[in-house]
Write a protein that holds these residues in place. Structure first.
Motif, PDB file in Angstrom:
ATOM      1  N   ARG A   1      -3.043  10.907   5.221  1.00 25.89           N
ATOM      2  CA  ARG A   1      -2.494  11.581   4.028  1.00 25.89           C
ATOM      3  C   ARG A   1      -2.374  10.607   2.861  1.00 25.89           C
ATOM      4  O   ARG A   1      -2.663  10.964   1.714  1.00 25.89           O
ATOM      5  N   ALA A   2      -1.935   9.379   3.133  1.00 27.02           N
ATOM      6  CA  ALA A   2      -1.817   8.372   2.074  1.00 27.02           C
ATOM      7  C   ALA A   2      -3.197   8.033   1.506  1.00 27.02           C
ATOM      8  O   ALA A   2      -3.364   7.935   0.285  1.00 27.02           O
ATOM      9  N   ALA A   3      -4.193   7.879   2.374  1.00 23.49           N
ATOM     10  CA  ALA A   3      -5.560   7.607   1.901  1.00 23.49           C
ATOM     11  C   ALA A   3      -6.063   8.770   1.061  1.00 23.49           C
ATOM     12  O   ALA A   3      -6.717   8.571   0.029  1.00 23.49           O
ATOM     13  N   ASP A   4      -5.731   9.985   1.468  1.00 18.93           N
ATOM     14  CA  ASP A   4      -6.171  11.177   0.733  1.00 18.93           C
ATOM     15  C   ASP A   4      -5.565  11.226  -0.674  1.00 18.93           C
ATOM     16  O   ASP A   4      -6.272  11.488  -1.641  1.00 18.93           O
ATOM     17  N   VAL A   5      -4.269  10.964  -0.803  1.00 15.26           N
ATOM     18  CA  VAL A   5      -3.648  11.011  -2.135  1.00 15.26           C
ATOM     19  C   VAL A   5      -4.218   9.900  -3.014  1.00 15.26           C
ATOM     20  O   VAL A   5      -4.428  10.100  -4.213  1.00 15.26           O
ATOM     21  N   LEU A   6      -4.491   8.746  -2.430  1.00 13.77           N
ATOM     22  CA  LEU A   6      -5.083   7.658  -3.211  1.00 13.77           C
ATOM     23  C   LEU A   6      -6.508   8.009  -3.629  1.00 13.77           C
ATOM     24  O   LEU A   6      -6.927   7.688  -4.746  1.00 13.77           O
ATOM     25  N   THR A   7      -7.249   8.686  -2.775  1.00 12.59           N
ATOM     26  CA  THR A   7      -8.591   9.148  -3.144  1.00 12.59           C
ATOM     27  C   THR A   7      -8.501  10.135  -4.303  1.00 12.59           C
ATOM     28  O   THR A   7      -9.262  10.043  -5.277  1.00 12.59           O
ATOM     29  N   ARG A   8      -7.549  11.054  -4.223  1.00 15.85           N
ATOM     30  CA  ARG A   8      -7.400  12.051  -5.296  1.00 15.85           C
ATOM     31  C   ARG A   8      -7.005  11.398  -6.615  1.00 15.85           C
ATOM     32  O   ARG A   8      -7.525  11.768  -7.670  1.00 15.85           O
TER      33      ARG A   8
ATOM     34  N   PHE B   1      -5.045   0.730  -6.203  1.00 14.01           N
ATOM     35  CA  PHE B   1      -5.235   2.014  -5.526  1.00 14.01           C
ATOM     36  C   PHE B   1      -6.385   1.935  -4.520  1.00 14.01           C
ATOM     37  O   PHE B   1      -6.294   2.462  -3.416  1.00 14.01           O
ATOM     38  N   TYR B   2      -7.482   1.282  -4.909  1.00 16.28           N
ATOM     39  CA  TYR B   2      -8.627   1.177  -4.005  1.00 16.28           C
ATOM     40  C   TYR B   2      -8.274   0.378  -2.755  1.00 16.28           C
ATOM     41  O   TYR B   2      -8.580   0.801  -1.635  1.00 16.28           O
ATOM     42  N   CYS B   3      -7.640  -0.788  -2.931  1.00 17.46           N
ATOM     43  CA  CYS B   3      -7.274  -1.603  -1.762  1.00 17.46           C
ATOM     44  C   CYS B   3      -6.289  -0.858  -0.861  1.00 17.46           C
ATOM     45  O   CYS B   3      -6.404  -0.902   0.363  1.00 17.46           O
ATOM     46  N   SER B   4      -5.347  -0.159  -1.467  1.00 12.76           N
ATOM     47  CA  SER B   4      -4.375   0.619  -0.693  1.00 12.76           C
ATOM     48  C   SER B   4      -5.066   1.744   0.062  1.00 12.76           C
ATOM     49  O   SER B   4      -4.781   1.987   1.243  1.00 12.76           O
TER      50      SER B   4
ATOM     51  N   ALA C   1       0.826  -1.201   0.000  1.00  7.45           N
ATOM     52  CA  ALA C   1       0.000   0.000   0.000  1.00  7.45           C
ATOM     53  C   ALA C   1       0.868   1.262   0.000  1.00  7.45           C
ATOM     54  O   ALA C   1       0.545   2.244  -0.667  1.00  7.45           O
ATOM     55  N   LYS C   2       1.977   1.242   0.747  1.00  9.61           N
ATOM     56  CA  LYS C   2       2.881   2.401   0.761  1.00  9.61           C
ATOM     57  C   LYS C   2       3.473   2.648  -0.617  1.00  9.61           C
ATOM     58  O   LYS C   2       3.585   3.787  -1.058  1.00  9.61           O
ATOM     59  N   GLU C   3       3.861   1.581  -1.298  1.00 11.28           N
ATOM     60  CA  GLU C   3       4.399   1.734  -2.657  1.00 11.28           C
ATOM     61  C   GLU C   3       3.322   2.255  -3.606  1.00 11.28           C
ATOM     62  O   GLU C   3       3.586   3.101  -4.459  1.00 11.28           O
ATOM     63  N   SER C   4       2.108   1.792  -3.425  1.00 10.36           N
ATOM     64  CA  SER C   4       0.987   2.273  -4.235  1.00 10.36           C
ATOM     65  C   SER C   4       0.772   3.768  -4.019  1.00 10.36           C
ATOM     66  O   SER C   4       0.552   4.525  -4.975  1.00 10.36           O
ATOM     67  N   ALA C   5       0.838   4.208  -2.771  1.00 10.15           N
ATOM     68  CA  ALA C   5       0.686   5.640  -2.473  1.00 10.15           C
ATOM     69  C   ALA C   5       1.829   6.437  -3.081  1.00 10.15           C
ATOM     70  O   ALA C   5       1.625   7.544  -3.589  1.00 10.15           O
TER      71      ALA C   5
END
Length: 96
Positions: free
Chosen positions: A71-78, A50-53, A20-24
């Motif tokens: 913050r990581a969830a936010d960037v993935l949402t964006r 991206f969704y799972c992360s 997930a960190k790499e995905s972010a």
């Protein structure tokens, strides 16, 4: 939404968070590109990653209060919102 019995973030399984960190990190790099974002060149299969992360970080933020997870969830949402311009499935995912 995922079942309350399904937990995506489990501190005893660090490999999921590592992925997930790499995905972010990829999402941050994608969002940092100048000019039009190359969503046309990205496979729709990355939406699932991206969704799972995003889900992992949302759950970690909820459970621990971690600002970095939020913050990581936010960037993935964006990035999912950007991807929705090309792959409409991204807009169907439950976003933050």
């Amino acid at each position: 939404a995922p079942s309350p019995d399904v937990h995506f973030w489990d501190p005893s399984i660090p490999v999921a968070e590592s992925i997930a960190k790499e995905s972010a990190r990829v999402a941050v790099a994608f969002m940092a590109l100048k000019g039009p974002l190359p969503s046309e060149e990205v496979s729709p299969f990355i939406l699932h990653l991206f969704y799972c992360s995003q889900t992992i970080f949302m759950e970690k933020a909820r459970v621990t209060g971690s600002e970095s997870a939020f913050r990581a969830a936010d960037v993935l949402t964006r990035v999912l919102k950007v991807m929705n311009q090309r792959w409409k499935a991204a807009g169907k995912l439950p976003l933050m």
